[in-house]
Design a protein around this motif. Structure first.
Motif, short mmCIF file in Angstrom:
data_model
loop_
_atom_site.label_atom_id
_atom_site.label_comp_id
_atom_site.label_asym_id
_atom_site.label_seq_id
_atom_site.Cartn_x
_atom_site.Cartn_y
_atom_site.Cartn_z
N ARG A 14 -68.78 -71.81 56.88
CA ARG A 14 -67.79 -72.53 57.67
C ARG A 14 -66.54 -72.74 56.81
N VAL A 15 -65.39 -72.65 57.44
CA VAL A 15 -64.13 -72.93 56.75
C VAL A 15 -63.24 -73.71 57.71
N ARG A 16 -62.71 -74.81 57.21
CA ARG A 16 -61.83 -75.67 58.01
C ARG A 16 -60.39 -75.23 57.78
N VAL A 17 -59.67 -75.03 58.89
CA VAL A 17 -58.34 -74.42 58.82
C VAL A 17 -57.32 -75.26 59.59
N VAL A 18 -56.11 -75.33 59.07
CA VAL A 18 -54.97 -75.91 59.78
C VAL A 18 -53.98 -74.78 60.07
N LEU A 19 -53.46 -74.75 61.31
CA LEU A 19 -52.47 -73.76 61.72
C LEU A 19 -51.08 -74.39 61.67
N GLY A 29 -52.63 -68.71 70.67
CA GLY A 29 -53.23 -67.38 70.57
C GLY A 29 -54.13 -67.23 69.36
N VAL A 30 -53.69 -67.75 68.22
CA VAL A 30 -54.50 -67.68 67.00
C VAL A 30 -55.76 -68.51 67.17
N GLN A 31 -55.60 -69.69 67.75
CA GLN A 31 -56.76 -70.56 67.99
C GLN A 31 -57.80 -69.85 68.85
N ALA A 32 -57.32 -69.17 69.91
CA ALA A 32 -58.25 -68.46 70.79
C ALA A 32 -58.91 -67.28 70.08
N GLU A 33 -58.17 -66.65 69.18
CA GLU A 33 -58.66 -65.45 68.51
C GLU A 33 -59.69 -65.77 67.42
N ILE A 34 -59.43 -66.81 66.64
CA ILE A 34 -60.30 -67.06 65.47
C ILE A 34 -61.07 -68.36 65.55
N GLY A 41 -67.02 -68.68 62.31
CA GLY A 41 -67.18 -69.57 61.16
C GLY A 41 -65.93 -70.38 60.86
N VAL A 42 -64.86 -70.17 61.64
CA VAL A 42 -63.59 -70.86 61.42
C VAL A 42 -63.48 -72.06 62.35
N GLU A 43 -63.22 -73.23 61.79
CA GLU A 43 -63.01 -74.44 62.57
C GLU A 43 -61.56 -74.88 62.39
N VAL A 44 -60.78 -74.81 63.45
CA VAL A 44 -59.39 -75.25 63.40
C VAL A 44 -59.36 -76.77 63.55
N LEU A 67 -53.14 -71.80 57.35
CA LEU A 67 -52.36 -70.63 57.77
C LEU A 67 -50.93 -71.09 57.95
N LEU A 68 -50.04 -70.57 57.13
CA LEU A 68 -48.69 -71.13 57.01
C LEU A 68 -47.62 -70.11 57.39
#
Length: 231
Positions: A14-19, A29-34, A41-44, A67-68
């Motif tokens: 699991r990896v916690r991500v901020v867009l 779109g990125v949220q829907a994709e990943i 395994g990606v949690e936004v 993701l910057l």
């Protein structure tokens, strides 16, 4: 390890991500994709549209990876990196940054890498490759889209500071993006679609670029950009 085993390992992690991107539709779109955590395994855990929001959300959520976007209201991705330097330097659970931008300009790549980002990929990347890049950055690896790594190697191999182009420095980051796309022959509608802005906004940026550079038309602009190897 077989591909099946590697895929299974990725979904178990699991990896916690901020867009961070100023275009809501792109973030969606990125949220829907990943963001399908069970399969990717990606949690936004947060989103932001400008520098201040980004710093607030990143500080509050402490994700493993951000993701910057490079060009943001309030100072751009470099300013986010500057204000989050202590989070990047944390001994335990550091926040790592992966630039995700439409720009493939050398100065943009070098700027965010010098600011502390662990990698730089363009928005043409596939969802699967982006997920893989996120996990690699979480592990501390450096990740680049093809050919962008050369910019960084060249920049850090040289001990000389890059020459200052006063004319180019007059332009904002968004104006530079529009300039490059105009010089590459893109129509206004194509530029608007690629940068997620309106045609009217493209026209405004082109007018500003022509005024600042004291040029008369897009043909002169193309010659100017080509002479500086910006195309």
């Amino acid at each position: 390890m077989t591909e099946t085993e590697a895929a299974a390992e990725t979904t178990e992690r699991r990896v916690r991500v901020v867009l961070v991107d100023d275009h809501r539709m792109f973030r969606t779109g990125v949220q829907a994709e990943i963001g399908q955590t069970e399969s990717t395994g990606v949690e936004v855990v947060g989103e932001a549209a400008d520098v201040d929001q980004a710093v607030t959300v990143i500080t509050a959520t402490r994700p493993e990876v951000v993701l910057l976007d490079v060009h943001l209201p309030g100072g751009g991705g470099v300013e986010v990196l500057r204000r989050c330097s202590s989070l990047m330097a944390a001994g335990e659970n550091p926040v790592r940054f992966l630039a995700l931008s439409v720009s493939d300009a050398a100065e943009d790549v070098i700027g965010v890498i010098r600011g502390g980002a662990r990698g730089y990929v363009t928005k043409t990347i596939t969802g699967a490759d982006l997920v893989g890049s996120i996990f690699r950055v979480q592990d501390g690896d450096a990740v680049f889209s093809p050919r962008l790594a050369g910019f960084v190697l060249d920049a850090f191999a040289s001990t000389d500071a890059p020459p200052v182009d006063e004319d180019l420095d007059r332009l904002t980051q968004r104006e530079r993006e529009v300039l490059r796309l105009i010089a590459r022959g893109y129509a206004y509608k194509e530029i608007a679609k690629q940068l997620f802005i309106s045609v009217k906004t493209v026209e405004s940026h082109v007018s500003a670029v022509l005024r600042k550079l004291q040029l008369s038309n897009r043909h002169e602009l193309t010659r100017w950009a080509t002479a500086r190897r910006l195309v």
